[in-house]
Write a protein that holds these residues in place. Sequence first.
Motif, mmCIF file in Angstrom:
data_model
loop_
_atom_site.group_PDB
_atom_site.id
_atom_site.type_symbol
_atom_site.label_atom_id
_atom_site.label_comp_id
_atom_site.label_asym_id
_atom_site.label_seq_id
_atom_site.Cartn_x
_atom_site.Cartn_y
_atom_site.Cartn_z
ATOM 1 N N GLY A 17 18.036 -18.069 3.940
ATOM 2 C CA GLY A 17 18.300 -18.445 2.558
ATOM 3 C C GLY A 17 18.085 -17.307 1.591
ATOM 4 N N THR A 18 17.002 -16.534 1.806
ATOM 5 C CA THR A 18 16.705 -15.421 0.900
ATOM 6 C C THR A 18 17.725 -14.307 1.034
ATOM 7 O OG1 THR A 18 14.353 -15.938 1.108
ATOM 8 C CG2 THR A 18 14.926 -13.791 0.200
ATOM 9 N N GLU A 19 18.096 -14.000 2.263
ATOM 10 C CA GLU A 19 19.019 -12.889 2.516
ATOM 11 C C GLU A 19 20.437 -13.206 2.056
ATOM 12 O OE1 GLU A 19 19.872 -9.046 4.620
ATOM 13 O OE2 GLU A 19 18.037 -10.017 3.946
ATOM 14 N N MET A 20 20.913 -14.408 2.341
ATOM 15 C CA MET A 20 22.315 -14.729 2.110
ATOM 16 C C MET A 20 22.593 -15.310 0.731
ATOM 17 S SD MET A 20 23.039 -16.300 5.926
ATOM 18 C CE MET A 20 24.808 -16.324 5.860
ATOM 19 N N LEU A 21 21.564 -15.855 0.081
ATOM 20 C CA LEU A 21 21.752 -16.417 -1.258
ATOM 21 C C LEU A 21 21.010 -15.655 -2.340
ATOM 22 C CD1 LEU A 21 21.458 -20.256 -0.551
ATOM 23 C CD2 LEU A 21 23.536 -18.928 -0.909
ATOM 24 N N GLY A 22 20.041 -14.839 -1.933
ATOM 25 C CA GLY A 22 19.180 -14.201 -2.918
ATOM 26 C C GLY A 22 19.335 -12.706 -2.988
ATOM 27 N N VAL B 279 0.835 -1.208 0.000
ATOM 28 C CA VAL B 279 0.000 0.000 0.000
ATOM 29 C C VAL B 279 0.862 1.248 0.000
ATOM 30 C CG1 VAL B 279 -1.640 1.331 1.377
ATOM 31 C CG2 VAL B 279 -1.987 -1.131 1.037
ATOM 32 N N PHE B 280 1.931 1.245 0.811
ATOM 33 C CA PHE B 280 2.780 2.431 0.932
ATOM 34 C C PHE B 280 3.997 2.375 0.011
ATOM 35 C CE2 PHE B 280 0.503 2.262 4.974
ATOM 36 C CZ PHE B 280 0.038 3.568 5.064
ATOM 37 N N HIS B 281 4.025 1.396 -0.908
ATOM 38 C CA HIS B 281 5.091 1.277 -1.914
ATOM 39 C C HIS B 281 6.475 1.247 -1.253
ATOM 40 C CE1 HIS B 281 2.039 2.003 -4.946
ATOM 41 N NE2 HIS B 281 1.648 3.073 -4.261
ATOM 42 N N ILE B 282 6.616 0.407 -0.252
ATOM 43 C CA ILE B 282 7.883 0.257 0.463
ATOM 44 C C ILE B 282 8.664 -0.871 -0.190
ATOM 45 C CG2 ILE B 282 8.977 -0.261 2.674
ATOM 46 C CD1 ILE B 282 6.484 0.789 4.056
ATOM 47 N N ASN B 283 9.833 -0.545 -0.714
ATOM 48 C CA ASN B 283 10.695 -1.532 -1.356
ATOM 49 C C ASN B 283 11.967 -1.731 -0.527
ATOM 50 O OD1 ASN B 283 8.984 -1.849 -3.631
ATOM 51 N ND2 ASN B 283 9.804 0.048 -4.497
ATOM 52 N N SER B 284 12.506 -2.920 -0.583
ATOM 53 C CA SER B 284 13.729 -3.231 0.159
ATOM 54 C C SER B 284 14.583 -4.158 -0.675
ATOM 55 C CB SER B 284 13.413 -3.871 1.509
ATOM 56 O OG SER B 284 14.597 -4.248 2.168
ATOM 57 N N GLU B 285 15.891 -3.926 -0.642
ATOM 58 C CA GLU B 285 16.820 -4.802 -1.338
ATOM 59 C C GLU B 285 17.151 -6.044 -0.519
ATOM 60 O OE1 GLU B 285 20.230 -2.541 -2.281
ATOM 61 O OE2 GLU B 285 19.222 -1.270 -3.773
ATOM 62 N N ASN B 286 16.654 -6.092 0.716
ATOM 63 C CA ASN B 286 16.927 -7.214 1.594
ATOM 64 C C ASN B 286 15.616 -7.818 2.087
ATOM 65 O OD1 ASN B 286 19.195 -4.969 2.053
ATOM 66 N ND2 ASN B 286 20.136 -6.973 2.301
ATOM 67 N N TRP C 215 22.481 -24.385 9.002
ATOM 68 C CA TRP C 215 22.179 -23.722 7.728
ATOM 69 C C TRP C 215 22.806 -22.331 7.689
ATOM 70 C CZ3 TRP C 215 20.929 -23.966 2.907
ATOM 71 C CH2 TRP C 215 20.151 -23.016 2.259
ATOM 72 N N TRP C 216 22.685 -21.591 8.775
ATOM 73 C CA TRP C 216 23.241 -20.235 8.842
ATOM 74 C C TRP C 216 24.776 -20.279 8.836
ATOM 75 C CZ3 TRP C 216 25.824 -17.894 13.168
ATOM 76 C CH2 TRP C 216 26.100 -16.544 12.989
ATOM 77 N N LEU C 217 25.362 -21.183 9.613
ATOM 78 C CA LEU C 217 26.821 -21.264 9.677
ATOM 79 C C LEU C 217 27.428 -21.642 8.334
ATOM 80 C CD1 LEU C 217 27.328 -23.053 13.119
ATOM 81 C CD2 LEU C 217 27.857 -20.669 12.562
ATOM 82 N N ILE C 218 26.774 -22.530 7.601
ATOM 83 C CA ILE C 218 27.305 -22.957 6.307
ATOM 84 C C ILE C 218 27.219 -21.832 5.284
ATOM 85 C CG2 ILE C 218 26.878 -24.529 4.373
ATOM 86 C CD1 ILE C 218 26.028 -26.615 6.477
ATOM 87 N N LEU C 219 26.129 -21.070 5.336
ATOM 88 C CA LEU C 219 25.953 -19.985 4.356
ATOM 89 C C LEU C 219 26.733 -18.725 4.705
ATOM 90 C CD1 LEU C 219 22.143 -20.136 3.482
ATOM 91 C CD2 LEU C 219 24.071 -21.152 2.286
ATOM 92 N N LEU C 220 27.184 -18.606 5.957
ATOM 93 C CA LEU C 220 27.859 -17.376 6.368
ATOM 94 C C LEU C 220 29.103 -17.073 5.534
ATOM 95 C CD1 LEU C 220 27.707 -15.049 8.371
ATOM 96 C CD2 LEU C 220 29.065 -16.417 9.968
ATOM 97 N N PRO C 221 30.047 -18.011 5.334
ATOM 98 C CA PRO C 221 31.206 -17.673 4.497
ATOM 99 C C PRO C 221 30.835 -17.446 3.035
ATOM 100 C CG PRO C 221 31.227 -20.000 5.062
ATOM 101 C CD PRO C 221 30.141 -19.383 5.875
ATOM 102 N N ILE C 222 29.767 -18.119 2.560
ATOM 103 C CA ILE C 222 29.347 -17.921 1.173
ATOM 104 C C ILE C 222 28.830 -16.505 0.973
ATOM 105 C CG2 ILE C 222 27.786 -18.752 -0.628
ATOM 106 C CD1 ILE C 222 27.832 -21.461 0.658
ATOM 107 N N SER C 223 28.180 -15.930 1.988
ATOM 108 C CA SER C 223 27.672 -14.561 1.860
ATOM 109 C C SER C 223 28.803 -13.545 1.723
ATOM 110 C CB SER C 223 26.802 -14.215 3.074
ATOM 111 O OG SER C 223 27.581 -14.152 4.260
#
Length: 470
Positions: free
Chosen positions: A177-182, A134-141, A230-238
Motif C-alpha cells: 500500500g505504501t509503495e504503490m499508493l504513497g 543515525v546514518f541519515h539514510i533517506n529513500s523515496e520508496n 490487494w497487490w493485483l488490484i493496485l498493480l494497474p493503478i501504480s
Amino acid sequence: MEKRPLPDRQREWLHAELDHWSQEGLVTPEQRAGILDLYESKGDVSRKKQSHGVFVLQSIGMSLFGLAFLLLVGFNWEYLAGGMRIIIVVGAMLVAHGIGYWLRWTRNKPMAGQIATFLGCFLFGCGIWQIAQVFHINSENADGVWLWALGILPFALFLESALLHAFLVVILATWVGTEMLGIGSSRWWGWWRVPSGCYTLPLMAAPGILWAYRRNSVKTLAMYLPLVAWWLILLPISWNRNLNPVYFMGAVAAIFLAFAETHRIGDPKAALFRLYGAVVTVGLLFLMGFMDFQREMQGHLGGWTLVQASLILVFGLGLIALLNQWGSPHPNDSPDFFKRYIQRFWLPSSLIVMFAALSLWNLFSGFDRSEARLGSSLGNWTFAVLIPCVAVNVATVTMAIWLMRVGLREDRGRPFGGGVMLFLTWAVVRYVDLFGAVGGMIGAALMFSMCGVGLFSLARFWSQRKESTE
C-alpha cells in the motif's frame, strides 16, 4: 499416535451412536472405548482452546512490551549517542531471538518461543528505522518495510508459525500500500522509468502459500490470498493513477473463482477461494447494477481503458486456460480440453469477458455526461446505460444460480444458501431501485411471483436431472 480432532457436535453424535450400537450388540464396550480413544476428548479440546487463548493474550502482551521498550528508549533518546541507540535496539532484538531459541529447542515450549521470536522480528523493524535515522539514510520508496518483511520470512517458514505468517502478511500489505499508493513513485533502470509495483511480492508470498498447501493450513492461506488480491488490484493503478480499478477488481475476483475450480471437489481451500471471489464479485455486481453508478463509471474514463480491457481478456482467459490444463480433475470432467473448459470455467470466463466488454462499452458508447440526470424513472434511461445494467443484472442472477449449483454438486449448504439469499436480495434490491416508484405494489407482486416461479422451475429441473442420472 496423535489423536484426531473432533468438533463438539460430531463428538456428541458419535457418543449417541455408539450408545445405540452398544445396545444393539454391534460393538463391544472395548471396541467403543477404542473408537473414542482415536479422537480428542472434551478435556483435550478444552485445554487446546485455553492454550490458544493464552497464546493470543501473550502475543498481544509481548507487542505491548515491545512498544513500552521503544517508548522507554525514546524518552532518553536525546541523551544517547547514535552508536548506543543501535546497540540497544539490535541487542534487544538478539536477546529476544535468543530467548525464543532457548524456549523452543531447550525448554520444549514452542508457543512461548514463537512469542519471543515475534518480539525479535518486531524489534528488527525498529532496528532498520534506527540505523536509517543515525546514518541519515533517506529513500523515496518503502524499501525499509520490504527489508523488514524479508527478515521475518525465514523465521515464519523455518518455525512454521502462524503468528509470524500473520505478521509477515501485515508488513507486506503495508509495503504494497505504501509503495504503490504513497511514497513509491517510480524507479529508474538506466534510462527507463519503471513505476513502483512491488514486483517481488509474488516471490515473498509464494513460500507462505506453498507452506499453507503443504501443511493443509486453510487459516494461513486465508491470510495470504487477500494480500495477493490487494497487490493485483493496485498493480494497474501504480502504472496509471487515473485508471478505473472497478473492472480489474472484478477480473481478479473471477480468477479466484477459477482457482476454486482447480481443486478437488470438497477441498476446504477451494471453498476459501470461492468465498473471496464470490464476495467481491457479488459486491461489485450489486453496485454496478445501479443506473447512477453506471453513469459515474461512464463519466470517469481513464486513459488506459483500451489497454485495461485487453489485459483483462488476454491474461484472464490465458490464465484460466492454464488452470484448465493443470488443475485437479473432477469426477465428471470431459477429456476434451474445450468441453472441460466450458464445464468448469464457464462462469469465471464469462465474468472476465463481461468486465472487459463493459470497459470497452464505457469507452465507445458515446455517453454524454451533461445529459445525466439522477433518479430511476423511465425517462432517465438511455441506451448507453441500459445495456451495462441489463448485463450486470443477468450476471447477478447467473451468479446466484451457479452458487446453488455448486452447493448441490458438492452437497454443501453454504454455497446453496448463499445462492438463494443472493437471488432473493437481488429481487428486493432491483425492485426498490427500478420499479419502486413505477410499479407500486402490483409491480412488486408481479416481480416476486416471477422470481418464485423461476426458483420453483429451477428446483424441478435439477430434481428431474438427478433422477435421470440415477
